[in-house]
Structures are given as C-alpha cells and as structure tokens.
Design a protein around this motif. Structure first.
Motif, PDB file in Angstrom:
ATOM      1  N   ALA A 155       0.786  -1.148   0.149  1.00 47.72           N
ATOM      2  CA  ALA A 155      -0.024  -0.089  -0.031  1.00 47.72           C
ATOM      3  C   ALA A 155       0.764   1.383   0.005  1.00 47.72           C
ATOM      4  O   ALA A 155       0.394   2.121  -0.502  1.00 47.72           O
ATOM      5  N   ARG A 156       2.068   1.317   0.727  1.00 50.02           N
ATOM      6  CA  ARG A 156       2.818   2.357   0.670  1.00 50.02           C
ATOM      7  C   ARG A 156       3.372   2.790  -0.544  1.00 50.02           C
ATOM      8  O   ARG A 156       3.837   3.717  -1.105  1.00 50.02           O
ATOM      9  N   LEU A 157       4.048   1.467  -1.528  1.00 53.14           N
ATOM     10  CA  LEU A 157       4.523   1.832  -2.538  1.00 53.14           C
ATOM     11  C   LEU A 157       3.464   2.192  -3.539  1.00 53.14           C
ATOM     12  O   LEU A 157       3.853   3.184  -4.438  1.00 53.14           O
ATOM     13  N   ILE A 158       2.419   1.910  -3.416  1.00 51.75           N
ATOM     14  CA  ILE A 158       1.286   2.421  -4.594  1.00 51.75           C
ATOM     15  C   ILE A 158       1.123   3.962  -4.288  1.00 51.75           C
ATOM     16  O   ILE A 158       0.880   4.590  -4.939  1.00 51.75           O
ATOM     17  N   GLU A 159       0.942   4.193  -2.759  1.00 48.02           N
ATOM     18  CA  GLU A 159       0.802   5.636  -2.639  1.00 48.02           C
ATOM     19  C   GLU A 159       1.613   6.599  -2.927  1.00 48.02           C
ATOM     20  O   GLU A 159       1.473   7.697  -3.236  1.00 48.02           O
ATOM     21  N   ARG A 160       2.976   6.055  -2.981  1.00 49.97           N
ATOM     22  CA  ARG A 160       3.976   6.985  -3.404  1.00 49.97           C
ATOM     23  C   ARG A 160       4.365   6.663  -4.717  1.00 49.97           C
ATOM     24  O   ARG A 160       5.312   7.237  -5.352  1.00 49.97           O
ATOM     25  N   GLY A 161       3.772   6.101  -5.691  1.00 46.27           N
ATOM     26  CA  GLY A 161       4.025   5.865  -7.057  1.00 46.27           C
ATOM     27  C   GLY A 161       5.202   5.077  -7.246  1.00 46.27           C
ATOM     28  O   GLY A 161       5.842   5.425  -8.480  1.00 46.27           O
ATOM     29  N   VAL A 162       5.577   4.153  -6.353  1.00 50.61           N
ATOM     30  CA  VAL A 162       6.709   3.588  -6.796  1.00 50.61           C
ATOM     31  C   VAL A 162       6.434   2.220  -7.555  1.00 50.61           C
ATOM     32  O   VAL A 162       5.821   1.068  -7.192  1.00 50.61           O
ATOM     33  N   VAL A 163       6.615   2.387  -8.860  1.00 52.27           N
ATOM     34  CA  VAL A 163       6.297   1.236  -9.797  1.00 52.27           C
ATOM     35  C   VAL A 163       7.335   0.709 -10.731  1.00 52.27           C
ATOM     36  O   VAL A 163       7.491  -0.195 -11.550  1.00 52.27           O
ATOM     37  N   THR A 164       8.584   1.372 -10.192  1.00 47.69           N
ATOM     38  CA  THR A 164      10.003   0.875 -10.921  1.00 47.69           C
ATOM     39  C   THR A 164      10.896   0.861  -9.740  1.00 47.69           C
ATOM     40  O   THR A 164      10.925   1.398  -8.778  1.00 47.69           O
ATOM     41  N   LEU A 165      12.145   0.234  -9.822  1.00 45.97           N
ATOM     42  CA  LEU A 165      13.088   0.095  -8.823  1.00 45.97           C
ATOM     43  C   LEU A 165      13.721   1.667  -8.389  1.00 45.97           C
ATOM     44  O   LEU A 165      13.897   1.964  -7.291  1.00 45.97           O
ATOM     45  N   ARG A 166      13.552   2.609  -9.480  1.00 48.87           N
ATOM     46  CA  ARG A 166      14.224   3.852  -9.346  1.00 48.87           C
ATOM     47  C   ARG A 166      13.505   4.515  -8.234  1.00 48.87           C
ATOM     48  O   ARG A 166      13.863   5.506  -7.472  1.00 48.87           O
ATOM     49  N   GLY A 167      12.131   4.316  -8.266  1.00 49.54           N
ATOM     50  CA  GLY A 167      11.250   4.879  -7.092  1.00 49.54           C
ATOM     51  C   GLY A 167      11.526   4.639  -5.938  1.00 49.54           C
ATOM     52  O   GLY A 167      11.078   5.383  -5.098  1.00 49.54           O
ATOM     53  N   LEU A 168      12.173   3.562  -5.493  1.00 49.64           N
ATOM     54  CA  LEU A 168      12.420   3.310  -4.106  1.00 49.64           C
ATOM     55  C   LEU A 168      13.129   4.309  -3.277  1.00 49.64           C
ATOM     56  O   LEU A 168      13.224   4.371  -2.097  1.00 49.64           O
ATOM     57  N   GLU A 169      14.231   5.099  -4.265  1.00 54.49           N
ATOM     58  CA  GLU A 169      14.851   6.372  -3.535  1.00 54.49           C
ATOM     59  C   GLU A 169      13.878   7.119  -2.939  1.00 54.49           C
ATOM     60  O   GLU A 169      14.420   7.834  -2.161  1.00 54.49           O
ATOM     61  N   ARG A 170      12.632   7.127  -3.211  1.00 57.01           N
ATOM     62  CA  ARG A 170      11.736   8.093  -2.586  1.00 57.01           C
ATOM     63  C   ARG A 170      11.182   7.790  -1.309  1.00 57.01           C
ATOM     64  O   ARG A 170      10.367   8.349  -0.672  1.00 57.01           O
TER      65      ARG A 170
END
Length: 786
Positions: free
Chosen positions: A105-120
C-alpha cells in the motif's frame, strides 16, 4: 501508478506480507508455533491480522456479515477489511538491522512502480537510470558504482522472492502485484544469497490464495500515460492454488525534439507473472513461478550541458526538449529502422522453483532459478542532431542460481541458526555500436563485442543465542569463490580505411571470507539497542566498453569493506510514535569506482578501477508518528559523507581542459586523497496523510509527500557541471474509499511545483549531458479487489 494487486494489503484481499515459499509454509504453521523465523534465519516479516493487533483508523470496520462472507481460511494472513495499519512489521522492531520495510500500500501511495522509485521511500538510497534507459546503478549509504556495461556484480543486489538478480536490468517491468519490499543497507550474505558490500533490495510478490480473489487497477495521467494491472488467484484442487497477474504501461512521453517536433518518452511495456503453489501436507510447500516482460518503451532524452570536445555550439533546448537523430547508415549497421527513436527493445523472462519442508527440528529450503535478458537499446549520447556519440547495444544474457539452506524451525528457542550454500552462473554476450561520423577527430562508426563467463559458489552460516536480560549475541561467516572471464573481445572500425582489433581473453578469480558479529539489548518492551561489525566482499570484473588497447581489459580487483554500525529501534509511544535510527562507518579497501584512462591519440575513456583506500560515515533515521487519530506522518532522514584516502587516477576534467586549450592529449594525473566521494550528503523523504470519516460507510484520505536530494558529483572531485544540483520535489494524493475496502479511487500529482531537476549525468565523447527528471504529472487511479 499503482497496481490493484499491490493494494491487497490494505483493501481486504489476502495480504501475503512475506511472499516467499518459506514464508507461506510458516504462515500455514502459525497455529503450530512456526509463525515466524528469526532474523538470522532470514525470517520473513508477517503482519498481525487480528483486530486487536491493528491500529484503528477513522474508516469504519466492515460489518460482521461481510467479513464472514469474504473471510479466507484461518491459516491465511489477511488484513481486516476497511482498516489501515500504520505501524507495520512489529516483529522487525526486534531485529538488529537498519532495514526499511515497505508495504504494498505504501509503494502504491508513493507511486513506486520501478526500482528507481524506491529512493523516494528509503533513506540514503540512490538508484539512477543509465542515460535514461532501463539499466540502473545503485548507491546505498554511498556504496555503489557507475557500470554502463552492466556486466559486473553490483554493490547492491536486487532479489525477487529470494532469487538474486545479478544484472539489475533483468528486473525491468516486474514491480507489480507485490506484497512488500525491504531495503537493507550494509554487507550481507551470511544468512542467504550472495555476498555484497552495499546491501540488498528484497521484493516480495503476492502468493496464491486458497479462496478466489481477483482485482484490477487503471491509472491514467498527464501526457496520455496509462498503467493497467489485473490479477486472479484461487484454488485448482486440494492443496493446489495459483495466481496470475499482469500489467501494461503506455504513453507518458513528455519530451519533444525542437528541430522536427518529434515526440519522445512513451512507455510500451507489458508483463505477466504466474505462480503455482502445491501444499501436499502441512509441512511442505512447493512453489513454481514464471514471468515474462516485453519492453519497447522510449527512453528519456538527455540535455547537453557543456561541449567537451569538437567544435560548434550546443543546441539551446527547453526543459521538455531533447535532440536526437539516427543516420540511415548507422540504422542499417545495427539492423533497425532509420526512424528509430531512443528506446528499448527488450525481452526478459525467467522461472524459479521453491521447495520448503519442515522436518520438525530443522527446515530445508531450496531455490532454483533461471533468468534471461535480450536487450536492444538505442541512445543518442551526444544529445544533438549530430552523430558524435550515437550508441546502440545488444545484450544476450542468462543466469542460473541454486541455493539450499537448513535452519532451526522453532523461533522460541534461545539458539537460532542457519547454514547453506548458493551456486551462481551467468553467461553474457554484448555488442556496442557507436556513430562518431560528425566528430572530425574520428569520423567513423565502430563496434565492440565481447562475452562474459562467470561462476561463483558461496557457503554461509549464522548463529544467534538469546541470553538473559534481553541480550542476544550473533555471528555469521561466509566464504565466496568467484571466477569470471572476458572472451572474444573485438573492436571494429567500419567504412573506408576500417580496421579490426582482436584482444586476448582475460580472467580473474577471487577467494574471500566475510562475516559479521553483533550484540543487541532489549532495553525495554518497546526499545532495543544493537551494535554490529560486518565485513562485505564483492568480486572484481572488467570494464569491456569501447576497448582500444589490451591494457583496458586488465581486471579490477575485488572490493572489501568493514562496516561498524550502532542503532536503536523504538516505539516510545506504541501505535503513536516509532523512531528507528542507525549510525555507520565504512572502511574500504580497493573500492570499485568509475575512473578515467587516457588512450593516446584517442581520448579519455571511462574505466572501472580501484581506490586503494577510502572511508565513509553517516546516519539514517525513520520516524513514524500519529499525533492525532486522523493524522499519520512518515519521515526518512539520511546523511552521509565519504572521502578517498588514496586514489591515484587521471583527472578527466583537467585532461579535457588541456586538450581543449592545446589540441594535444595529455593525461593529467592526480591523487584524489581527501576528495569527497560525491554522493548526496543529505536525503529526505516523507509523507503526511489525513484520514477523514465522511459518513458511516465512506472515508477520504489525503496528504502531501516530499523528497529532497543534495548535490551529487558525477566524477571524483567533480565541480561545476560535473556536479548535479540539489532538488526538492512535492507530491500529493487524495483517496476515496468505502468501508468494505473492495474499491478505491485516487487522484494524485507528482512534482507539483514543476521543478526542473536532473536525475543523473554523464559524458559521451564530445558532450557532457544531464538526464532530466519527470515534469509534473496529474492523474487518477481506480482499483477494485474481490
């Protein structure tokens, strides 16, 4: 932006927080004392699912009749529908590490859909695209390096369901239908998988369910960007379940070519994943998984910043613009259309088999996996209409891994242990083609091809013991053998006066030990202190890119790091405030880093080399707070510094400046002793969410998110345009959901302030360029789960 399947954890469908087969079998056995494993035995983290264990939110709980109608069997780990858990992963608060645990749910909320998004969503983490492509470079706590060829073991490894992906590009398109993610900094390898110096990113995909569930999500945003996800899961026969999920991505390109108005950046990707799980008895779980990704997406074009070599002014492009062009002769050489835009043409597929059996006193886990990569990639690396650095590469690679481990089965025992071994083999063939036709000092097209053969074996073990008064001690040891070689390397110049250079094969081998020791103290029921020392090891390798002389194939040495870490994990006000923090010091020997070599009468080229001695230090913290019943806040803080203590190399900036002034190539050598490593010193990211009950049956959740990254030097000692400027990004979302949790609707925006920022930078032959980050996106997402 998100996937309905990913939102399972907060929307009432089964929530497999630990999606590996070992997690599955331990969930089945939760009623029989095996609900969890110790950290030293790689225990996946599962979330409590009872009403008492959950933090209440303003969203009304579902009606008992509804809960009964949709409730799966007792052995499945589920969330109570309509409720949100804030302080997730309580078991992780007893684990002596600095891992960041993220729900789907946290990944979705922050728009993390690629590996690069994890830095956010994690502290001290940098994941950067290589020239806007699907290939990535990792830096965790500053540990990492820039590997354009992607043919070496990275300092930060990515795992999907305990399967290591040696080449991170292979993970492209796989971040959907997730159950969660974990980012672990520091040396790893004594409890599972492969040894590394920087840490690991562990992603868990959703497991099959014993009752029928299905869901879908549609996400539409600016620039005609769309992301669609769907899944279905359920039983096929007694003890046999399946899960099938897929995603597609289209559009989203926001760049244009100012010369001809051509459009750039549209996604064109689809992916499928299937899981078949068999539980012949309460002690055994067999899971067979397979996945396939087809990616024909366009890449993000670069912006030229400074002309290093050659003549002529650089184009004056706007923020949403980028120039590119491909000559028909070059398109013919690489076998692609003359209308080709900078883009990918990639296929990735793989399969893995997990077998877990609990013998009573011990549990056996075996993981067999095979992964393939077929990549065709075109980038215009001079970022102009001229042919001064146009690049095309083909990669054909595969990897095989086989891991087996035995571990204690009773988490309540004082003594916990795990022993195991992993074998890993990879084969890769690469072709690089370059078009330098418009650069007067060369004026030709060239190509480089080579093969990489690699094998490694690692044995590991870890043991811990709980002493009285809340004290636990542990120690781990691993031994790694690695053997790799570069074969058949050939460089060809095409056209009149062309030539062919053939190079001798090179091999390198390493034989190293690594490990860790530590102690933790449970000071109070909700506070733990720990200290540990860890030695990490990463094998050497080869640069093998645009090779002109045999010396460029000399292997770089293995990298080792001794890490000292002290940390605290605490819930000073349970269900209201959580504070986790850690401080670290890294003592490096032969740190692998991208340096520079000067080829006489040719120019400077990038080459991975070793800095004999370097150090880094810093801290990170995660704060979660619910100061009001309706308000939940998360803040990650990362701060780090690093310096080279001994690093003799060619100063690229000074060498380029000398050539520009005198027209002669002369290596300006330097020792970067005392020079900053260049990684962002301060990184911040976080979010705040207000949850407002609207009626008895509906609620609204909304709030901002933010991230800040300090400046980053892209070359050792880099200043001026060699250093990326800092940036701050602001986003927001609002979600409307019913108490049943069966659907939700979200509107969101990223980069609300429309900041002009750069994600990474690099040098082609004649131009230094920056890769811009995304412009403002505004979108909406609707998802449902049944």
């Amino acid at each position: 932006m998100g996937a309905a399947a990913q939102s399972v954890a907060s929307q009432g469908a089964p929530s497999p927080d630990a999606a590996s087969p070992s997690a599955s079998v331990h969930r089945v056995q939760a009623v029989n004392r095996h609900a969890a494993r110790s950290h030293e035995a790689r225990r996946p983290i599962s979330q409590p699912t009872t009403r008492a264990a959950q933090t209440q939110s303003p969203v009304r709980a579902i009606k008992p009749a509804t809960a009964a109608r949709h409730a799966p069997p007792a052995h499945e780990a589920v969330q109570v529908t309509g409720q949100r858990r804030d302080f997730n992963y309580p078991e992780a608060q007893q684990e002596a590490d600095a891992s960041t645990h993220l729900t789907a749910a946290r990944l979705i909320e922050r728009g993390v859909v690629t590996l690069r998004g994890l830095e956010r969503v994690a502290p001290n983490l940098t994941i950067q695209s290589i020239n806007g492509t699907a290939s990535t470079n990792f830096y965790l706590r500053g540990v990492g390096f820039n590997d354009f060829t992607q043919n070496n073991t990275g300092p930060v490894l990515t795992y999907y369901d305990d399967v290591p992906f040696i080449y991170s590009t292979m993970t492209n398109g796989m971040m959907f239908d997730l159950a969660g993610a974990t980012v672990t900094p520091g040396p790893v390898g004594t409890t599972h998988g492969l040894s590394d110096t920087g840490g690991e990113v562990m992603l868990r995909t959703a497991d099959p369910t014993s009752t029928w569930h299905a869901g879908a999500s549609e996400d539409i945003a600016s620039y005609a960007r769309s992301r669609s996800v769907a899944y279905i899961s359920g039983p096929l026969a007694k003890g046999l379940t399946f899960r099938l999920s897929g995603q597609t991505q289209h559009g989203g390109g926001w760049q244009t070519n100012p010369v001809n108005g051509a459009h750039l950046g549209d996604a064109d990707l689809w992916a499928l994943r299937g899981k078949l799980q068999w539980k012949p008895d309460s002690h055994t779980t067999v899971t067979l998984s397979g996945h396939f990704t087809q990616d024909d997406s366009q890449v993000v074009g670069a912006i030229p910043i400074n002309r290093l070599l050659g003549s002529g002014s650089l184009p004056n492009v706007g923020w949403k613009q980028s120039e590119w062009d491909i000559r028909p002769a070059f398109a013919k050489l690489v076998g692609r259309s003359a209308s080709l835009k900078p883009s990918e043409h990639d296929q990735f597929w793989g399969a893995d088999l997990h077998i877990v059996h609990d013998f009573g006193p011990v549990t056996l886990t075996t993981i067999s996996a095979f992964e393939t990569e077929r990549e065709g990639e075109y980038t215009d690396q001079d970022a102009t209409m001229r042919a001064e650095g146009d690049t095309y590469r083909n990669i054909d690679a595969n990897t095989f891994t086989q891991e087996a481990r035995l571990q204690s089965s009773h988490p309540e025992d004082r003594l916990q242990w795990v022993v195991g071994a992993i074998y890993q083999r990879s084969r890769m063939n690469q072709e690089f083609f370059f078009d330098y036709t418009d650069y007067s000092a060369r004026g030709y097209m060239s190509g480089t091809s080579f093969g990489i053969n690699q094998e490694s074996t690692s044995e590991f073990g870890n043991v811990s013991y709980r002493l009285p008064h809340g004290v636990k001690i542990w120690a781990g040891l691993l031994h790694a053998l690695d053997d790799r070689g570069v074969t058949g390397l050939q460089s060809v110049i095409y056209g009149a006066g062309g030539s062919t250079l053939n190079f001798h094969s090179q091999n390198t081998a390493s034989n190293q030990f690594a490990g860790q020791v530590g102690v933790s103290w449970q000071v109070a029921a909700h506070a733990m202190l720990y200290y540990k020392m860890s030695k990490g090891f990463k094998p050497g390798g080869f640069t093998a890119n645009n090779t002109q002389i045999q010396a460029q194939l000399d292997p770089f040495k293995p990298e080792t790091v001794l890490t000292y870490e002290v940390g605290i994990k605490s819930d000073p006000i349970p269900n209201r405030l959580r504070i986790n923090a850690a401080a670290f010091y890294n003592d490096y020997h032969n740190q692998q880093i991208l340096g520079t070599v000067l080829i006489p009468d040719y120019g400077p080229l990038s080459e991975i080399t070793n800095a004999p001695k370097s150090e880094s230090w810093g801290f990170e913290a995660t704060i979660e707070a619910r100061p009001l019943p309706q308000l939940f806040i998360t803040q990650n803080i990362g701060w780090q510094r690093g310096t080279f203590q001994n690093f003799p190399t060619t100063n690229r900036a000074a060498t380029n400046a000398y050539y520009k002034k005198y027209g002669v190539w002369k290596a300006i050598n330097d020792n970067f002793s005392g020079v900053d490593m260049g990684q962002p010193k301060l990184t911040l990211n976080g979010s705040a969410e207000w949850r407002q009950q609207l009626t008895r049956d509906y609620a609204l959740e909304f709030g901002p998110d933010w991230s800040y990254r300090g400046s980053q030097a892209m070359t050792p000692g880099g200043t001026g345009f060699y250093r990326l400027p800092p940036y701050f990004l602001l986003g927001a979302h609002a979600t409307f959901r019913p108490a049943s949790g069966r659907w939700q609707a979200t509107v969101y925006a990223s980069n609300i302030l429309n900041r002009h920022y750069y994600e990474t930078g690099g040098q082609a032959l004649t131009v230094y360029m920056y890769t811009p980050g995304e412009t403002r996106f505004v979108g909406a997402r609707v998802s449902c789960d049944y």
